[in-house]
Design a protein around this motif. Structure first.
Motif, PDB file in Angstrom:
ATOM      1  N   LEU A 182       0.849  -1.207   0.000  1.00  0.00           N
ATOM      2  CA  LEU A 182       0.000   0.000   0.000  1.00  0.00           C
ATOM      3  C   LEU A 182       0.879   1.249   0.000  1.00  0.00           C
ATOM      4  N   LEU A 185       2.332   2.005  -3.369  1.00  0.00           N
ATOM      5  CA  LEU A 185       1.384   2.426  -4.419  1.00  0.00           C
ATOM      6  C   LEU A 185       1.513   3.894  -4.765  1.00  0.00           C
ATOM      7  N   SER A 186       1.742   4.709  -3.728  1.00  0.00           N
ATOM      8  CA  SER A 186       1.784   6.157  -3.950  1.00  0.00           C
ATOM      9  C   SER A 186       3.168   6.643  -4.302  1.00  0.00           C
ATOM     10  N   THR A 189       6.210   7.320 -10.125  1.00  0.00           N
ATOM     11  CA  THR A 189       6.476   6.379 -11.206  1.00  0.00           C
ATOM     12  C   THR A 189       7.985   6.232 -11.407  1.00  0.00           C
TER      13      THR A 189
ATOM     14  N   THR B  78       0.950   4.107 -13.276  1.00  0.00           N
ATOM     15  CA  THR B  78       0.947   3.125 -12.178  1.00  0.00           C
ATOM     16  C   THR B  78      -0.514   2.724 -11.918  1.00  0.00           C
ATOM     17  N   PRO B  79      -0.730   1.627 -11.161  1.00  0.00           N
ATOM     18  CA  PRO B  79      -2.114   1.230 -10.849  1.00  0.00           C
ATOM     19  C   PRO B  79      -2.929   2.366 -10.233  1.00  0.00           C
ATOM     20  N   LEU B  80      -2.330   3.092  -9.292  1.00  0.00           N
ATOM     21  CA  LEU B  80      -3.084   4.160  -8.629  1.00  0.00           C
ATOM     22  C   LEU B  80      -3.329   5.338  -9.578  1.00  0.00           C
ATOM     23  N   GLU B  81      -2.350   5.635 -10.437  1.00  0.00           N
ATOM     24  CA  GLU B  81      -2.543   6.698 -11.441  1.00  0.00           C
ATOM     25  C   GLU B  81      -3.642   6.304 -12.427  1.00  0.00           C
ATOM     26  N   SER B 147      -5.692  -0.331  -5.102  1.00  0.00           N
ATOM     27  CA  SER B 147      -5.889   0.879  -5.917  1.00  0.00           C
ATOM     28  C   SER B 147      -7.369   1.111  -6.193  1.00  0.00           C
TER      29      SER B 147
END
Lengths: 191, 191
Positions: A182, A185-186, A189, B78-81, B147
């Motif tokens: 988690l 995730l942030s 890139t 990215t997954p979150l983007e 995400s």
């Protein structure tokens, strides 16, 4: 006079889950559960309001484990660290002796849309309760809800891995790993 | 022969929401909704299966807006983007002309536990659908579910602010702000 039945609650839960798993939840009656546990229908209703509640009994204690974890987190923890600490401390609730029961419970829930909905609502209520506990620590929105919901998602994912066939890792280990994912995730890139 | 009623769906939705808001959801009948819209009960059932569905009609289109957004996100996101891009593109669904309707709908839902549950399940279904769309892009677990759930939480929080009394900011603006807060959650503790 009401006779005290030693371990009646546990016997009823085990009998119910076995029947739900073999016959199906819809097809199982309270009379059958009581018989399989060697008890009466009346005893069943002394412990559970209906056959759905057998599966969701103890929800208050479950939720309390998380709320206590929020209250007990270090004062200087960020909102997300507070939630991670709560989720990890609540994992004590699910020792390895509970894994077989949790696994069977989850199989029954997956097979029954009505129970799936109930489980989703239970998780939503948990997130709301955690956000309220964060609010009491002075965490404002949207951080409180974002952190609470993230924590519940991590719990759900770790729990799913914990009860997966053949899984032997502890719930705490799995939760730590998913909290790390988690956090990643942030991350910006990679270039 | 079935007569085509211009704008019947919208008239029924408006009439229903007005009645739910004034009389209460439970107390309103389909006959009353049809009468208030100047239509027949039969016409009502041509558009909606029951009075609950008036409030949840269009769920497929709503969900599709997010799924299309996932598919249309830049390949190197990215997954979150990817999820952020989907949530923001789906905001087109909620233009300012829709705010009054959404506000009234939300008031009705808040007053009715049965509708609250239905709304929670709708959001859970949305998160599952977004996670599946991420999976199709090659995103693995737990990143896909983490995400997707984060995106739905951001949407819910932004939507809540969008329909708050007196709110005039666009949904997109609010979403961008809350995604930024989400990113900051995982930042290391300030020393």
């Amino acid at each position: 006079m009401v006779r005290w039945e030693p371990g009646a609650r546990e016997r009823l839960q085990e009998a119910a889950l076995d029947l739900y798993a073999t016959k199906g939840f819809e097809e199982t009656t309270v009379v059958e559960i009581a018989q399989a546990a060697g008890l009466t229908e009346r005893t069943f209703f002394r412990y559970f309001a209906d056959k759905r509640e057998v599966i969701f009994a103890g929800q208050e204690l479950f939720q309390k484990a998380f709320i206590d974890g929020v209250a007990g987190a270090p004062k200087d923890a960020t909102p997300l660290e507070t939630v991670a600490s709560a989720v990890i401390s609540a994992a004590d609730f699910f020792g390895d002796d509970r894994r077989a029961y949790s696994r069977q419970r989850s199989t029954v829930i997956s097979a029954t849309p009505e129970l799936q909905e109930r489980e989703l609502l239970k998780m939503a209520a948990l997130a709301t309760a955690i956000a309220a506990a964060l609010d009491e620590r002075g965490v404002t929105e949207p951080a409180a809800t974002l952190s609470a919901e993230s924590g519940v998602t991590v719990f759900r994912l770790a729990f799913g891995q914990w009860i997966a066939p053949g899984s032997t890792r502890s719930l705490i280990d799995l939760e730590r790993e998913i909290f790390a994912e988690l956090g990643a995730l942030s991350a910006p890139t990679k270039s």
